[in-house]
Structure formats: C-alpha cells, structure tokens
Design a protein around this motif. Structure first.
Motif, PDB file in Angstrom:
ATOM      1  N   ALA A  33     -10.216  -7.207   8.735  1.00 28.38           N
ATOM      2  CA  ALA A  33      -9.172  -8.036   9.333  1.00 28.38           C
ATOM      3  C   ALA A  33      -7.852  -7.879   8.601  1.00 28.38           C
ATOM      4  CB  ALA A  33      -9.611  -9.501   9.335  1.00 28.38           C
ATOM      5  N   ILE A  34      -7.870  -7.932   7.278  1.00 25.41           N
ATOM      6  CA  ILE A  34      -6.615  -7.845   6.526  1.00 25.41           C
ATOM      7  C   ILE A  34      -6.008  -6.460   6.654  1.00 25.41           C
ATOM      8  CG2 ILE A  34      -7.567  -7.161   4.274  1.00 25.41           C
ATOM      9  CD1 ILE A  34      -4.875  -9.845   4.775  1.00 25.41           C
ATOM     10  N   GLU A  35      -6.856  -5.442   6.715  1.00 26.66           N
ATOM     11  CA  GLU A  35      -6.335  -4.085   6.894  1.00 26.66           C
ATOM     12  C   GLU A  35      -5.671  -3.926   8.255  1.00 26.66           C
ATOM     13  OE1 GLU A  35      -9.636  -1.513   6.208  1.00 26.66           O
ATOM     14  OE2 GLU A  35      -9.736  -1.953   4.049  1.00 26.66           O
ATOM     15  N   ARG A  36      -6.293  -4.481   9.297  1.00 22.02           N
ATOM     16  CA  ARG A  36      -5.707  -4.369  10.627  1.00 22.02           C
ATOM     17  C   ARG A  36      -4.409  -5.169  10.716  1.00 22.02           C
ATOM     18  NH1 ARG A  36      -7.636  -2.892  15.678  1.00 22.02           N
ATOM     19  NH2 ARG A  36      -8.824  -1.410  14.408  1.00 22.02           N
ATOM     20  N   LEU A  37      -4.387  -6.371  10.176  1.00 21.14           N
ATOM     21  CA  LEU A  37      -3.171  -7.179  10.218  1.00 21.14           C
ATOM     22  C   LEU A  37      -2.038  -6.505   9.458  1.00 21.14           C
ATOM     23  CD1 LEU A  37      -4.718 -10.727   9.784  1.00 21.14           C
ATOM     24  CD2 LEU A  37      -3.446  -9.912  11.777  1.00 21.14           C
ATOM     25  N   ALA A  38      -2.353  -5.914   8.316  1.00 24.04           N
ATOM     26  CA  ALA A  38      -1.328  -5.208   7.548  1.00 24.04           C
ATOM     27  C   ALA A  38      -0.777  -4.022   8.332  1.00 24.04           C
ATOM     28  CB  ALA A  38      -1.905  -4.734   6.218  1.00 24.04           C
ATOM     29  N   ALA A  39      -1.651  -3.289   8.989  1.00 24.06           N
ATOM     30  CA  ALA A  39      -1.218  -2.129   9.769  1.00 24.06           C
ATOM     31  C   ALA A  39      -0.334  -2.528  10.937  1.00 24.06           C
ATOM     32  CB  ALA A  39      -2.441  -1.358  10.261  1.00 24.06           C
ATOM     33  N   LEU A  40      -0.564  -3.744  11.468  1.00 25.46           N
ATOM     34  CA  LEU A  40       0.181  -4.219  12.636  1.00 25.46           C
ATOM     35  C   LEU A  40       1.417  -5.032  12.254  1.00 25.46           C
ATOM     36  CD1 LEU A  40      -2.854  -5.323  14.836  1.00 25.46           C
ATOM     37  CD2 LEU A  40      -1.408  -3.302  15.180  1.00 25.46           C
ATOM     38  N   GLY A  41       1.684  -5.161  10.965  1.00 23.49           N
ATOM     39  CA  GLY A  41       2.849  -5.917  10.523  1.00 23.49           C
ATOM     40  C   GLY A  41       2.658  -7.414  10.549  1.00 23.49           C
ATOM     41  N   GLY A  42       1.415  -7.865  10.464  1.00 23.56           N
ATOM     42  CA  GLY A  42       1.145  -9.300  10.439  1.00 23.56           C
ATOM     43  C   GLY A  42       1.385  -9.900   9.072  1.00 23.56           C
ATOM     44  N   ASP A  43       1.459 -11.205   9.038  1.00 24.09           N
ATOM     45  CA  ASP A  43       1.668 -11.960   7.797  1.00 24.09           C
ATOM     46  C   ASP A  43       0.327 -12.526   7.382  1.00 24.09           C
ATOM     47  OD1 ASP A  43       2.670 -13.370   5.673  1.00 24.09           O
ATOM     48  OD2 ASP A  43       3.674 -14.899   6.882  1.00 24.09           O
ATOM     49  N   ALA A  44      -0.284 -11.961   6.344  1.00 27.03           N
ATOM     50  CA  ALA A  44      -1.653 -12.359   5.995  1.00 27.03           C
ATOM     51  C   ALA A  44      -1.921 -12.150   4.517  1.00 27.03           C
ATOM     52  CB  ALA A  44      -2.666 -11.559   6.819  1.00 27.03           C
ATOM     53  N   THR A  45      -2.821 -12.982   3.996  1.00 26.27           N
ATOM     54  CA  THR A  45      -3.310 -12.844   2.621  1.00 26.27           C
ATOM     55  C   THR A  45      -4.828 -12.872   2.651  1.00 26.27           C
ATOM     56  OG1 THR A  45      -3.394 -15.227   2.161  1.00 26.27           O
ATOM     57  CG2 THR A  45      -1.285 -14.105   1.765  1.00 26.27           C
ATOM     58  N   ILE A  46      -5.447 -12.410   1.575  1.00 28.42           N
ATOM     59  CA  ILE A  46      -6.897 -12.473   1.468  1.00 28.42           C
ATOM     60  C   ILE A  46      -7.288 -12.811   0.041  1.00 28.42           C
ATOM     61  CG2 ILE A  46      -7.131  -9.995   0.990  1.00 28.42           C
ATOM     62  CD1 ILE A  46      -9.770 -10.086   2.616  1.00 28.42           C
ATOM     63  N   ASP A  47      -8.296 -13.650  -0.093  1.00 30.03           N
ATOM     64  CA  ASP A  47      -8.887 -14.000  -1.381  1.00 30.03           C
ATOM     65  C   ASP A  47     -10.399 -13.863  -1.249  1.00 30.03           C
ATOM     66  OD1 ASP A  47      -6.663 -15.286  -3.241  1.00 30.03           O
ATOM     67  OD2 ASP A  47      -6.280 -15.974  -1.194  1.00 30.03           O
ATOM     68  N   ILE A  48     -10.990 -13.047  -2.109  1.00 30.76           N
ATOM     69  CA  ILE A  48     -12.431 -12.832  -2.124  1.00 30.76           C
ATOM     70  C   ILE A  48     -12.975 -13.324  -3.459  1.00 30.76           C
ATOM     71  CG2 ILE A  48     -14.278 -11.120  -2.053  1.00 30.76           C
ATOM     72  CD1 ILE A  48     -12.387  -9.376  -0.347  1.00 30.76           C
ATOM     73  N   VAL A  49     -13.931 -14.226  -3.401  1.00 34.53           N
ATOM     74  CA  VAL A  49     -14.530 -14.792  -4.612  1.00 34.53           C
ATOM     75  C   VAL A  49     -15.865 -14.105  -4.860  1.00 34.53           C
ATOM     76  CG1 VAL A  49     -15.530 -16.867  -5.643  1.00 34.53           C
ATOM     77  CG2 VAL A  49     -13.341 -16.995  -4.413  1.00 34.53           C
ATOM     78  N   GLN A  50     -15.998 -13.537  -6.032  1.00 32.67           N
ATOM     79  CA  GLN A  50     -17.212 -12.817  -6.381  1.00 32.67           C
ATOM     80  C   GLN A  50     -18.420 -13.756  -6.435  1.00 32.67           C
ATOM     81  OE1 GLN A  50     -17.508  -9.410  -6.670  1.00 32.67           O
ATOM     82  NE2 GLN A  50     -15.412  -9.546  -5.868  1.00 32.67           N
ATOM     83  N   ASP A  51     -19.518 -13.285  -5.866  1.00 37.75           N
ATOM     84  CA  ASP A  51     -20.815 -13.964  -5.886  1.00 37.75           C
ATOM     85  C   ASP A  51     -20.869 -15.223  -5.023  1.00 37.75           C
ATOM     86  OD1 ASP A  51     -21.816 -12.024  -7.667  1.00 37.75           O
ATOM     87  OD2 ASP A  51     -20.989 -13.124  -9.374  1.00 37.75           O
TER      88      ASP A  51
END
Length: 242
Positions: A180-198
C-alpha cells in the motif's frame, strides 16, 4: 460515553468533550466479528490525548455471519470471500458508510478535514476504500492492521494515510501494508507507515505511540502545497520582493 442519536447505524457509542463544542472528529471502525464496544479502550486513549474531540464508534452495519447471537458485527461478509470478490463487497457498503459519516459531521459541525477515520482490520479496509472513492471525506485515515481490497490506480489528494502494522500479523500480513505505501508513494499520495516488530494482529502500545506521533507531527502535503502556492502568489504580486 453514551449512545448516539445518529440513526444510520444499529448502535453508536460516543465520547464527547467535557465542555464546549468538539473541535475535531474521530470515527473508530472495528474489525470483523467485533463491535463498537471493543473500540472503547482506543476511544478512551484518544480522548485523553485530544480532550476536545468528538469520538464515535459505530457497530458494523450487519450481524457477523458466524455469530448466531447477533452481538458480533461485520462491515462486509467473509463467507467465500476471495481476492476477486472482496472489492465489490467493500464497494457495496461505502454509500451507507459515507451517508453515516456525513450525518455525523453535520451533527457535530465538524469539517471533513478535521475528521479522522481510525480503522482496525476490516474497519481499516473500509476507511481506506472510502476516501479513495470520496477523496477528502476525511482529512486523515489511521489504518491499523489493514489492507487495500484492491491496490488503487490513483491516490487521494485531500486525505492523508497513516498505516500501522505488526510485523508478525498472521491475519493480514505486513506485506499488504508495504504494498500500500509503495503504491501510494508511486501515485503521489500523502502517506506514512509504521511497522512494529513482533506485533501481531492488534493495536498495542507501540502502535498507539506511533499514531500519536503522526497525528501531532505530520503536516499534510496539501497544507504544504497551499502554503507554497500562497508564497508564490505573494512573490508574484509584491514589488518589494523583486
């Protein structure tokens, strides 16, 4: 906390400011087989951080397929769900969700840009889909453990996405958030992502801390664009700047 008078959902819980009119609106959309009541801890946490906000948690519009009691709810059915038919099931509920959201915004006098959709799992799927179909219906989407029903071909320009996911989520794998974040970035969207380990399929303390940081620190791209446009216009008309 009490029951809202909003009547487009079978049951809505609300948390309102102790004094004064609400300045912003958070709408919490639960996961499949859950209910509005399960979002109460998140609502109470948000209320502590944003005491002047109105916080609403509606029940899913339909009874959960696998709960004969009718207490558990769903936004769309998982019976025989596939990658091919999921998008249509999501799309079918969006008009009703939009109508309910618009009623809530009008009821409290809150502008869409001061509205945040906060979804978990199936609720996150609905939140992301709604603003793609209706750009700017909410200013922000906080999607916990969610995914796109189908990766989009365009990116909303009036909504900011904040994606939160556990690396060990076995229900909706983290690869969906990364896609999702890769697609939004490619399309010029405004997005952030946070992934918490485990972290698994959950909203835990680390993910909440990430959400608070994003809410308090992230300035939407549309705000930057508006400021830049105003500055350029001022430069073009002010002779003292030439």
């Amino acid at each position: 906390m009490n029951t809202s008078s909003l009547d487009a959902s079978p049951h809505v819980l609300q948390w309102l400011p102790a004094q004064g009119a609400p300045a912003q609106l958070f709408v919490l959309l639960h996961g499949v087989g859950s209910s509005a009541a399960n979002m109460a801890p998140l609502a109470q946490w948000l209320q502590a951080q944003f005491p002047q906000a109105a916080i609403l948690a509606p029940d899913g519009f339909d009874a959960f397929d696998y709960d004969p009691s009718g207490q558990a709810r769903q936004w769309f059915s998982l019976k025989e769900v596939t990658e091919d038919n999921r998008p249509a099931r999501v799309a079918a509920v969006l008009p009703r969700l939009l109508a309910w959201l618009t009623e809530a915004q009008q009821h409290f006098g809150i502008d869409p840009q001061a509205t945040a959709l906060v979804g978990f799992s199936q609720g996150a799927i609905l939140s992301m889909a709604l603003v793609h179909e209706h750009d700017g219906a909410a200013g922000r989407v906080l999607a916990f453990a969610g995914r796109y029903a189908k990766l989009p071909d365009t990116a909303p320009q009036l909504t900011t996405f904040h994606l939160f996911h556990g690396s060990a989520d076995a229900t909706i794998p983290v690869q969906h958030a990364r896609a999702a974040i890769e697609r939004l970035a490619a399309l010029g969207g405004d997005a952030t992502i946070d992934i918490v380990q485990d972290a698994g399929h959950e909203i835990n303390g680390a993910l909440l801390n990430s959400a608070l940081f994003r809410l308090r620190s992230h300035i939407p791209q549309r705000t930057w664009r508006a400021a830049l446009g105003a500055a350029q216009a001022q430069n073009a008309t002010d002779p003292d700047l030439h």
